[in-house]
Design an enzyme around this catalytic site. Structure first.
Site, PDB file in Angstrom:
ATOM      1  CB  SER A  34      -0.966  -0.002   1.187  1.00 18.35           C
ATOM      2  OG  SER A  34      -1.934  -1.000   0.991  1.00 18.35           O
TER       3      SER A  34
ATOM      4  CB  THR B  83      -4.520  -5.196   5.727  1.00 20.91           C
ATOM      5  OG1 THR B  83      -4.552  -6.410   4.998  1.00 20.91           O
ATOM      6  CG2 THR B  83      -3.201  -5.103   6.471  1.00 20.91           C
TER       7      THR B  83
ATOM      8  CE  LYS C 268      -9.183  -6.025   4.790  1.00 15.36           C
ATOM      9  NZ  LYS C 268      -9.379  -6.528   3.445  1.00 15.36           N
TER      10      LYS C 268
ATOM     11  CG  ASN D  22     -16.499 -21.209   2.960  1.00 18.91           C
ATOM     12  OD1 ASN D  22     -15.408 -20.976   2.435  1.00 18.91           O
ATOM     13  ND2 ASN D  22     -16.700 -21.102   4.261  1.00 18.91           N
TER      14      ASN D  22
ATOM     15  CG  MET E  60     -10.125 -12.037  -4.386  1.00 24.01           C
ATOM     16  SD  MET E  60     -10.976 -11.583  -2.876  1.00 24.01           S
ATOM     17  CE  MET E  60     -12.634 -11.419  -3.514  1.00 24.01           C
TER      18      MET E  60
HETATM   19  P1  NDP Z   1     -10.418 -15.203   5.619  1.00 26.22           P
HETATM   20  O1  NDP Z   1      -9.421 -15.799   6.530  1.00 26.22           O
HETATM   21  O2  NDP Z   1     -11.459 -14.291   6.175  1.00 26.22           O
HETATM   22  O3  NDP Z   1     -11.208 -16.386   4.824  1.00 26.22           O
HETATM   23  C1  NDP Z   1     -10.487 -17.454   4.266  1.00 26.22           C
HETATM   24  C2  NDP Z   1     -11.408 -18.293   3.386  1.00 26.22           C
HETATM   25  O4  NDP Z   1     -10.604 -19.286   2.758  1.00 26.22           O
HETATM   26  C3  NDP Z   1     -12.499 -19.039   4.143  1.00 26.22           C
HETATM   27  O5  NDP Z   1     -13.647 -19.122   3.332  1.00 26.22           O
HETATM   28  C4  NDP Z   1     -11.870 -20.421   4.344  1.00 26.22           C
HETATM   29  O6  NDP Z   1     -12.835 -21.456   4.458  1.00 26.22           O
HETATM   30  C5  NDP Z   1     -11.138 -20.580   3.032  1.00 26.22           C
HETATM   31  N1  NDP Z   1     -10.028 -21.534   3.092  1.00 26.22           N
HETATM   32  C6  NDP Z   1      -8.847 -21.384   3.728  1.00 26.22           C
HETATM   33  N2  NDP Z   1      -8.056 -22.467   3.516  1.00 26.22           N
HETATM   34  C7  NDP Z   1      -8.762 -23.312   2.729  1.00 26.22           C
HETATM   35  C8  NDP Z   1      -8.490 -24.597   2.151  1.00 26.22           C
HETATM   36  N3  NDP Z   1      -7.336 -25.217   2.370  1.00 26.22           N
HETATM   37  N4  NDP Z   1      -9.429 -25.152   1.373  1.00 26.22           N
HETATM   38  C9  NDP Z   1     -10.610 -24.540   1.150  1.00 26.22           C
HETATM   39  N5  NDP Z   1     -10.936 -23.322   1.676  1.00 26.22           N
HETATM   40  C10 NDP Z   1     -10.013 -22.732   2.449  1.00 26.22           C
HETATM   41  O7  NDP Z   1      -9.560 -14.489   4.471  1.00 26.22           O
HETATM   42  P2  NDP Z   1      -9.999 -13.247   3.563  1.00 26.22           P
HETATM   43  O8  NDP Z   1     -11.397 -13.458   3.122  1.00 26.22           O
HETATM   44  O9  NDP Z   1      -9.653 -11.974   4.250  1.00 26.22           O
HETATM   45  O10 NDP Z   1      -8.980 -13.361   2.330  1.00 26.22           O
HETATM   46  C11 NDP Z   1      -9.159 -14.373   1.346  1.00 26.22           C
HETATM   47  C12 NDP Z   1      -8.139 -14.195   0.228  1.00 26.22           C
HETATM   48  O11 NDP Z   1      -8.344 -12.957  -0.462  1.00 26.22           O
HETATM   49  C13 NDP Z   1      -6.687 -14.171   0.704  1.00 26.22           C
HETATM   50  O12 NDP Z   1      -5.922 -14.869  -0.254  1.00 26.22           O
HETATM   51  C14 NDP Z   1      -6.349 -12.703   0.700  1.00 26.22           C
HETATM   52  O13 NDP Z   1      -4.970 -12.477   0.527  1.00 26.22           O
HETATM   53  C15 NDP Z   1      -7.137 -12.231  -0.514  1.00 26.22           C
HETATM   54  N6  NDP Z   1      -7.464 -10.791  -0.481  1.00 26.22           N
HETATM   55  C16 NDP Z   1      -6.995 -10.013  -1.510  1.00 26.22           C
HETATM   56  C17 NDP Z   1      -7.302  -8.664  -1.544  1.00 26.22           C
HETATM   57  C18 NDP Z   1      -6.767  -7.836  -2.677  1.00 26.22           C
HETATM   58  O14 NDP Z   1      -6.860  -6.604  -2.606  1.00 26.22           O
HETATM   59  N7  NDP Z   1      -6.248  -8.447  -3.716  1.00 26.22           N
HETATM   60  C19 NDP Z   1      -8.119  -8.010  -0.506  1.00 26.22           C
HETATM   61  C20 NDP Z   1      -8.589  -8.932   0.511  1.00 26.22           C
HETATM   62  C21 NDP Z   1      -8.253 -10.272   0.508  1.00 26.22           C
HETATM   63  P3  NDP Z   1     -13.499 -21.830   5.885  1.00 26.22           P
HETATM   64  O15 NDP Z   1     -14.580 -20.829   6.136  1.00 26.22           O
HETATM   65  O16 NDP Z   1     -13.992 -23.202   5.684  1.00 26.22           O
HETATM   66  O17 NDP Z   1     -12.374 -21.749   6.891  1.00 26.22           O
END
Ligand code: NDP
Length: 265
Positions: A19, A64, A68, A152, A216
């Site tokens: 950022s 971040t 959040k 999910n 993402m």
């Molecule tokens: P969270 O920790 O809030 O959510 C993670 C999600 O990933 C959950 O749905 C979780 O499932 C799932 N998950 C994790 N590991 C696995 C796996 N091995 N198999 C299947 N599902 C899995 O993270 P965020 O939502 O904040 O971020 C998600 C992604 O988006 C990250 O890669 C982050 O870097 C990216 N991101 C990018 C941004 C950008 O500006 N480019 C902005 C924000 C995020 P469960 O609910 O079952 O645990």
């Protein structure tokens, strides 16, 4: 003499954040003088860091992982998209009140639009139901999606997300499935899981087809992108979304929208 505005991004960890370089580039482009720091907040000390930053004359903060939701809870005033997301990535102080917005979804919509992926994105599949998915559903719905399917690993998490979002999303159909129910055709598939970050890929079955694939995460190998490429599907990683959310935050704070048409890092 113009006094440079003070901005920062708070997270834990934070060293990897791009950022500062993005906002410095916007500053150069727009002529708005600013400083933009990285702040590492202790996991149990986020609220104090926010309070100190604004008490010392700070103008705006980006938030971040993992703060959040906590930022959302601290705000006195929220935008509609922040209320829908129940997560905030952009803070500022106005008339003694802490204001919060969520610009992640606008960043994603802008990134997809900029990619010029020609067909409309009416039927969208999102993998994951974490904070990032929460942030993008309303903006994707407002951008014209007819149906958004959320898949999910933990079904209950996706169900409660849809329950929260349905108060805000009016005409777009929201549907929940588990990761072993992936099938059918979608205009666009978005990977909003952190599976790639952990080096754990999600297997996309052949019964699932799609025109475009957006990851993402950025800057890391992604089995999601690899699988889409093997099918000859156009792909992109989350750098465009990151730049887009930063541009939207810059606009919220400064009232000037950076020109992203020739922007690169
Ligand atoms: P969270 O920790 O809030 O959510 C993670 C999600 O990933 C959950 O749905 C979780 O499932 C799932 N998950 C994790 N590991 C696995 C796996 N091995 N198999 C299947 N599902 C899995 O993270 P965020 O939502 O904040 O971020 C998600 C992604 O988006 C990250 O890669 C982050 O870097 C990216 N991101 C990018 C941004 C950008 O500006 N480019 C902005 C924000 C995020 P469960 O609910 O079952 O645990």
């Amino acid at each position: 003499m113009t006094v440079a505005k003070k901005f920062a991004v708070i997270g834990n960890p934070i060293a990897h954040s791009r950022s500062p370089e993005i906002h410095q580039a916007f500053s150069k482009q727009t002529g708005i003088e600013l400083s933009y720091e990285r702040i590492l907040a202790p996991l149990d000390g986020f609220a104090q860091v926010v309070q100190d930053f604004f008490a010392q004359g700070g103008n705006g903060l980006n938030i971040t992982v993992p703060f959040k939701e906590e930022a959302f809870a601290l705000c006195d005033v929220l935008t509609e998209r922040a209320k829908a997301a129940r997560a905030v990535n952009t803070l500022w102080m106005k008339n003694g009140q802490l204001h919060g917005d969520n610009t992640d979804g606008a960043g994603l919509v802008n990134a997809i639009t900029t990619l010029n992926w020609s067909r409309n994105h009416s039927h969208i599949l999102i993998l994951g139901a974490g904070g990032a998915t929460r942030g993008v559903i309303l903006p994707l719905a407002n951008a014209g999606a007819a149906e958004i399917v959320i898949a999910n690993r933990t079904l209950t998490r996706a169900e409660s997300l849809v329950e929260d979002l349905s108060a805000f999303v009016k005409t777009t159909k929201l549907q929940v499935i588990s990761l072993d129910q992936l099938e059918g055709h979608f205009d666009l598939i978005i990977n909003a899981t952190s599976a790639s970050l952990a080096g754990e890929g999600i297997q996309l079955p052949n019964t699932l087809t799609f025109n475009y694939a957006y990851e993402m995460a950025y800057g890391k190998p992604s089995s999601f992108i690899d699988q889409a490429k093997q099918r000859g599907v156009p792909t992109a990683d989350g750098l465009g979304m990151l730049i887009g959310q930063a541009a939207e935050a810059f606009y919220v704070w400064n009232g000037v929208r950076p020109d992203l048409s020739h922007f690169s890092l």
